[in-house]
Design an enzyme around this catalytic site. Structure first.
Site, PDB file in Angstrom:
ATOM      1  N   CYS A   1       0.833  -1.201   0.000  1.00 52.41           N
ATOM      2  CA  CYS A   1       0.000   0.000   0.000  1.00 52.41           C
ATOM      3  C   CYS A   1       0.870   1.255   0.000  1.00 52.41           C
ATOM      4  CB  CYS A   1      -0.917   0.011   1.215  1.00 52.41           C
ATOM      5  SG  CYS A   1      -2.019   1.438   1.264  1.00 52.41           S
TER       6      CYS A   1
ATOM      7  N   CYS B   1      -2.015   5.897   6.621  1.00 47.82           N
ATOM      8  CA  CYS B   1      -3.358   5.386   6.906  1.00 47.82           C
ATOM      9  C   CYS B   1      -3.309   4.541   8.175  1.00 47.82           C
ATOM     10  CB  CYS B   1      -3.837   4.552   5.721  1.00 47.82           C
ATOM     11  SG  CYS B   1      -5.261   3.506   6.059  1.00 47.82           S
TER      12      CYS B   1
ATOM     13  N   CYS C   1      -3.695  -0.532   8.592  1.00 48.88           N
ATOM     14  CA  CYS C   1      -2.771  -1.669   8.705  1.00 48.88           C
ATOM     15  C   CYS C   1      -1.563  -1.288   9.558  1.00 48.88           C
ATOM     16  CB  CYS C   1      -2.294  -2.125   7.328  1.00 48.88           C
ATOM     17  SG  CYS C   1      -3.591  -2.759   6.252  1.00 48.88           S
TER      18      CYS C   1
ATOM     19  N   GLN D   1     -19.065 -10.540   9.355  1.00 48.63           N
ATOM     20  CA  GLN D   1     -17.613 -10.658   9.422  1.00 48.63           C
ATOM     21  C   GLN D   1     -16.979 -10.195   8.115  1.00 48.63           C
ATOM     22  OE1 GLN D   1     -15.713 -11.302  11.898  1.00 48.63           O
ATOM     23  NE2 GLN D   1     -16.854 -12.488  13.404  1.00 48.63           N
TER      24      GLN D   1
ATOM     25  N   TYR E   1     -24.223 -13.811  23.057  1.00 45.22           N
ATOM     26  CA  TYR E   1     -23.744 -12.723  22.204  1.00 45.22           C
ATOM     27  C   TYR E   1     -23.779 -13.194  20.739  1.00 45.22           C
ATOM     28  CZ  TYR E   1     -21.690 -11.554  26.772  1.00 45.22           C
ATOM     29  OH  TYR E   1     -21.472 -11.309  28.116  1.00 45.22           O
TER      30      TYR E   1
ATOM     31  N   GLU F   1     -28.992 -12.244  22.265  1.00 48.36           N
ATOM     32  CA  GLU F   1     -28.396 -11.021  21.720  1.00 48.36           C
ATOM     33  C   GLU F   1     -29.201  -9.817  22.194  1.00 48.36           C
ATOM     34  OE1 GLU F   1     -26.496  -8.075  20.148  1.00 48.36           O
ATOM     35  OE2 GLU F   1     -25.674 -10.111  19.972  1.00 48.36           O
TER      36      GLU F   1
ATOM     37  N   ASP G   1     -19.331 -15.335  22.377  1.00 49.01           N
ATOM     38  CA  ASP G   1     -18.724 -14.544  21.304  1.00 49.01           C
ATOM     39  C   ASP G   1     -18.974 -13.071  21.593  1.00 49.01           C
ATOM     40  OD1 ASP G   1     -17.587 -13.629  18.989  1.00 49.01           O
ATOM     41  OD2 ASP G   1     -19.004 -14.594  17.624  1.00 49.01           O
TER      42      ASP G   1
ATOM     43  N   CYS H   1     -12.313 -11.543  20.269  1.00 49.32           N
ATOM     44  CA  CYS H   1     -11.664 -10.584  19.383  1.00 49.32           C
ATOM     45  C   CYS H   1     -10.667  -9.714  20.128  1.00 49.32           C
ATOM     46  CB  CYS H   1     -12.708  -9.719  18.672  1.00 49.32           C
ATOM     47  SG  CYS H   1     -13.753  -8.758  19.778  1.00 49.32           S
TER      48      CYS H   1
END
Length: 528
Positions: free
Chosen positions: A88, A94, A97, A358, A387, A408, A455, A482
């Site tokens: 990139c 940016c 990443c 996702q 979740y 949820e 989750d 996550c």
């Protein structure tokens, strides 16, 4: 200069880097005299943007704080064998990443070690890799003493300062096996969803991303981690908006009067695009400040002229109060259906302009397959999926369970989950609206499920949910995470309540970035 702080802003220093943060900053130490320091043997800590472990670099100090300083790279004096050229052109400017300058195999190793070291530091677990395996990312990436995680592990600064170490835990528990990170064959062009902020530059509409922290906007014509179809749609949307006379909206535009909103040709905040990799359907979304934009029908026609295969063109109206930072609450289909449909893992899923899905479909499927394997389903188990979001994991689990109950808190997400279940003709999955911390305790107490999957969002699980699992002695728990820090914290609560944390599989859902997902398996030995 403070005698204990050996550098000042503007100073240039040579430093050997021993570690890397999840933000992609190399970490080294300098002595009080400004000379090179030894890894983990004292000295003043220096964070160098874009540095890799094992490198000797020349860096210019930009900020000094108590106990550490930050610096920009001036030159790489001795380069790591893991350094590669970023694809990139705006990498580093940016904020999307952090690891494009590191070889992909190195990225996978770093993420594996980050998960292991975070479990050790925050959860006080003893982690192991497979016997006889070398988990390193190259000799140049290791500290002089093998790093804090034990001999042979590459040094990584996890960067999980938002979660403190579990208090009063002097004795580590374990061992917990940390498997190799599940990576991709090709770690590029994987994103199925991007949104870009629009600015006016020289009379042309230009899309870009905000830098880390959101302080600076960076123009970007391409994004090498985004599906190429998304890039083409974004450019088509910009050119069509120009032909319609739309202007770029400033982020303060929400404060304009109703009279101003009722006049003019319309303002454009963001352009976004989505693709369903399993079907090839695509959607362009223009985030604007009013429901009636100038030449709306022509906008959709011009997008279709540029990208004939586009499935849907959507106008999303963001008026300010009550709306999110990117999308508004109202979406209008200018062309095609209001939702596109994807196929993942043999299942169909509807995707609305603003719904969560996702962003890496291939890795999401692999992660859900890992979760199913960890759950050990044979068709007889009752499962609670806490979740559950739009029910993606729930529907995967339903194929191996007798019954799945998803929980949820978001009403819209549960509506999507029920719609997805109907579309797939799945009758053994049901969904409840409510906070997991409120519904799970009574659900597992009334009739204990065989498996519970967790989750949660980045903040992790609420304490009440974890305590409910402990009290009910649910035999098997699968935790999809996550955030390694909140994973470590929550796993320790469950371990102290009688669970054995057996294995963790890191999953690289976001190649070229510092993020890592994980799947963890926990079992209770006293219920088998």
């Amino acid at each position: 200069m403070d005698e204990k702080i050996p550098v000042s802003p503007g100073d240039e220093v040579d430093v050997v880097l021993h570690r890397v943060t999840q933000e992609g900053k190399g970490v080294g130490r300098i002595s009080a005299a400004g000379s090179l320091g030894q890894a983990d043997r004292g000295g003043f800590t220096l964070f160098v943007r874009g540095g890799l472990p094992g490198e000797r670099v020349r860096a210019r100090v930009t900020r000094v704080a108590r106990g550490y300083a930050e610096a920009d790279m001036v030159a790489v004096v001795e380069e790591s064998a893991d350094r590669v050229r970023p694809l990139c052109p705006v990498f580093g400017a940016c904020g999307g990443c952090q690891f494009q300058h590191g070889a992909y195999g190195w990225q996978l190793s770093v993420k594996r070690v980050r998960v292991g070291e975070t479990l050790e530091r925050i959860g006080r677990f003893r982690t192991v890799f497979e016997e006889g395996e070398d988990p390193g990312v190259g000799e140049t990436a290791r500290g002089s003493d093998g790093g804090p995680g034990g001999a042979g592990k590459p040094e990584v600064v996890a960067g999980e300062g938002h979660v403190p170490a579990s208090p009063g835990l002097d004795r580590p528990v374990g061992p917990v096996i940390i498997h190799p990170t599940v990576g991709m064959e090709s770690p590029w062009r994987y994103r199925n969803n991007i949104h870009m902020a629009v600015k006016d530059r020289g009379g042309r509409l230009v899309a870009g991303y905000y830098s880390s922290g959101g302080r600076r906007w960076v123009a970007a014509e391409d994004c090498p981690i985004a599906d190429e179809r998304l890039v083409a749609l974004i450019q088509a949307g910009l050119r069509a908006a120009e032909r319609c006379g739309w202007q770029a909206a400033e982020e303060t535009a929400g404060s304009r009067s109703q009279a101003e909103l009722a006049t003019g040709r319309g303002r454009l905040y963001h352009v976004a695009a989505r693709v369903a990799p399993g079907t090839g359907q695509t959607m362009l979304i223009a985030v604007v400040d009013r429901e009636r934009m100038n030449r709306m029908g022509e906008f959709a026609a011009w997008v279709r002229d540029a990208v004939p295969e586009v499935t849907s063109v959507i106008l999303n109206v963001r008026r300010g109060r009550g709306d999110g930072p990117v999308y508004g609450r109202r979406s209008i289909a200018l062309y095609g259906p209001s939702r596109i449909v994807d196929r993942m893992g043999g299942l169909w899923f509807e995707i609305s302009p603003t719904s969560f899905y996702q962003v890496n479909s291939l890795q999401a499927e692999r992660m859900y397959e890992l979760a199913m394997e960890a759950a050990g389903l044979d068709g007889s188990q009752r499962v609670v999926d806490a979740y559950c979001g739009v029910g993606t994991l729930s529907l995967f689990l339903s194929r191996g369970a007798s019954q799945v109950t998803g929980i949820e808190v978001a009403t819209e997400a549960v509506a999507d989950a029920r719609r997805n279940a109907r579309m797939n003709r799945i009758e053994n999955a049901r969904f409840q609206v409510g906070a997991v911390e409120e519904l799970l305790p009574s659900l597992v107490a009334d009739r204990r499920p065989d498996v519970v999957t967790l989750d949660p969002p980045r903040r992790g699980c609420g304490r009440a949910a974890l305590e409910a699992l402990v009290h009910a002695k649910v035999p098997r728990v699968v935790y999809v995470s996550c955030d390694p820090a909140t994973l470590a914290r929550d796993l320790r609560v469950l371990a102290d309540g009688g669970y054995q944390v057996r294995e963790v599989w890191p999953v690289d859902m976001f190649p070229q970035t510092g993020h890592v997902e994980s799947v963890a398996l926990l079992v209770r030995g006293d219920v088998f």
